[in-house]
Design an enzyme around this catalytic site. Structure first.
Site, PDB file in Angstrom:
ATOM      1  N   TYR A   1     -42.169 -22.228  37.232  1.00 33.95           N
ATOM      2  CA  TYR A   1     -40.930 -22.023  37.984  1.00 33.95           C
ATOM      3  C   TYR A   1     -39.722 -22.528  37.203  1.00 33.95           C
ATOM      4  CZ  TYR A   1     -41.691 -26.942  39.425  1.00 33.95           C
ATOM      5  OH  TYR A   1     -41.915 -28.300  39.443  1.00 33.95           O
TER       6      TYR A   1
ATOM      7  N   HIS B   1     -48.281 -26.523  36.622  1.00 37.21           N
ATOM      8  CA  HIS B   1     -48.738 -27.919  36.639  1.00 37.21           C
ATOM      9  C   HIS B   1     -49.122 -28.340  38.037  1.00 37.21           C
ATOM     10  CE1 HIS B   1     -44.461 -28.086  37.685  1.00 37.21           C
ATOM     11  NE2 HIS B   1     -44.771 -29.138  38.403  1.00 37.21           N
TER      12      HIS B   1
ATOM     13  N   HIS C   1     -49.168 -31.964  40.261  1.00 42.83           N
ATOM     14  CA  HIS C   1     -48.776 -33.380  40.293  1.00 42.83           C
ATOM     15  C   HIS C   1     -49.926 -34.207  40.862  1.00 42.83           C
ATOM     16  CE1 HIS C   1     -44.340 -32.621  39.803  1.00 42.83           C
ATOM     17  NE2 HIS C   1     -44.666 -31.456  40.326  1.00 42.83           N
TER      18      HIS C   1
HETATM   19 FE   LIG Z   1     -43.507 -29.642  40.018  1.00 42.96          FE
END
Ligand SMILES: [Fe+3]
Lengths: 202, 241
Positions: free
Chosen positions: B146, B159, B161
């Site tokens: 993004y 990714h 988190h």
């Molecule tokens: Fe993020």
């Protein structure tokens, strides 16, 4: 030569602006996945000790409060025993010791309902003044910031074995909360500037 | 021999606080030096969570927000690995919380403005607790890349988190997992807050075809290392200090 078998800690990355999704999903409107957000309540009706509220804001270098910070605290019970991993014995079963709060989206203010901790020992056996450990993450913070909050007007502050190790004693006041009422303590955290809070590499 | 102080953090392996190419860090990084201390009970103890707090779907992001009979859209993956300490020992009972964008790169969050659509069946959060050997696994969809406001054309690589609890509050860690082969990784200003290429590599999960579920989901392996603790073999001075 033989090799040491130590491996490296995973490097930190920022929590980013959407830390709420993972850590306080109910707070950010993702309901129905977890019953409640972890760390939302530290005490119950049976918890021993003096009830206190700890509140504050995290300010950036321009003096603006962060509206996307996540703050966690860890503290001993009223007798100075930590609820997990304390070799000295069992803590109050009705106290978690750990709290997590997100800053308000509009004001950045966070708060915890907890109890006043007891004193805990320094490794050499001397007692440290009652304190609460803080860990602060947010967008723009690459690795969580560690600090401690102490209580004002505590006679143990003067001899505290942790605080007396600090070279710049004129900065120690950044670790001491302000008493707003007898049961409400304000602990503002300044990431930069003349009042920059002492952060620890510990 | 018992567990002693935590190993000191390698602050050259971690990102520094002040990393001006990640613009938000400029006003949010301490300007004074961190004050170095040895750990005390306050850092060596920490909250621990029991498996009983977990719901059945907490580690399944494909289903945990979906309407009955529905599933999240996207490439189905399993992420698995172990939580270890710097001594190489598995960390049992470690709580992992994870969050991510949906397959289109959109987060379910009020502050999120990317034009990619929400997936009505995807919330984006999950959690699990490691087993006796430190192992963990969860199921999700591969998140999309993004764009984000930093430079005029900065994009995050795909990714996930991670927030990780070990046994000690001083081990608290938030990090991110990236995916093998993603050309966006070296372009990302947040990845580039880490200066050592070996440290970046530690955050890139390889595709693990051996643990793929055929006709269902591919697997990525991601180990997470937390701070270790010194042994106190010669630190408990029986004669006193
Ligand atoms: Fe993020």
């Amino acid at each position: 030569m033989q090799k040491l078998t130590h491996i490296k800690e995973n490097p930190s990355q920022t929590a980013g602006p959407y830390v709420h999704i993972g850590c306080v999903p109910n707070f950010c409107g993702i309901t129905g996945v977890y019953d409640q957000d972890l760390g939302a309540s530290m005490v119950n009706d049976q918890t021993k000790g003096d009830r206190i509220t700890v509140t504050g804001s995290v300010f950036d270098g321009t003096g603006t409060p962060l509206k996307d910070a996540l703050v966690e605290i860890w503290q001993a019970d009223a007798n100075g025993i930590y609820p997990n991993g304390d070799p000295r014995g069992d803590a109050d079963q009705n106290f978690t010791g750990w709290g997590r709060a997100a800053g308000d989206y509009d004001t950045g203010v966070w708060s915890f309902e907890t109890i006043k901790p007891g004193a805990v020992p320094f490794p050499d056996g001397r007692m440290m003044a009652p304190h609460i450990s803080f860990w602060i993450v947010a967008r723009g913070i690459n690795i969580g910031l560690q600090t401690r909050m102490y209580f004002p007007n505590d006679p143990m502050l003067a001899d505290d074995p942790w605080l007396t190790r600090i070279e710049h004693q004129n900065r120690v006041q950044t670790l001491i909360a302000t008493e707003k009422t007898p049961t409400t303590f304000q602990f503002d955290i300044h990431l930069q500037g003349p009042d920059e809070t002492i952060f620890f590499d510990v | 021999m018992t567990d002693g102080p935590l190993f000191h953090r390698d602050r050259n392996w971690h990102p520094k606080g002040f990393t001006p190419d990640y613009k938000t860090s400029v006003v949010r990084s301490p300007q004074k030096a961190l004050l170095s201390m040895n750990t005390t009970l306050s850092e060596e103890t920490g909250p621990v969570f029991g498996h009983e707090m977990l719901g059945d779907l907490d580690n399944d992001l494909i289903l945990n927000f979906a309407q009955p009979g529905e599933m999240a859209l996207g490439q189905r993956i399993i992420v698995h690995g172990r939580v270890l300490d710097e001594n190489g020992r598995g960390v049992p009972g470690a709580l992992l919380e994870f969050w991510q964008a949906n397959a289109g790169g959109r987060y379910r969050h009020a502050k999120e403005g990317y034009l990619a659509p929400l997936d009505p069946n995807f919330g984006g959060c999950g959690r699990t607790i490691t087993g006796d050997d430190g192992g963990y696994a969860f199921r999700t969809i591969k998140p999309g890349a993004y764009p984000w406001p930093n430079g005029v054309n900065d994009w995050r690589p795909a990714h996930i988190h991670f927030s990780v609890f070990g046994r000690s509050f001083g081990q608290r860690l938030i990090t991110q997992m990236y995916f093998e082969g993603d050309p966006m990784i070296p372009l990302c200003p947040i990845v580039r807050t880490i200066s050592d290429p070996d440290a970046v590599a530690q955050l890139i999960a390889p595709l693990d075809m051996n643990n793929t579920i055929p006709m269902d989901a591919r697997a990525y392996k991601f180990d997470i290392v937390l701070r270790g603790r010194r042994s106190t073999l010669f630190e408990n001075r029986m004669e006193g200090n």
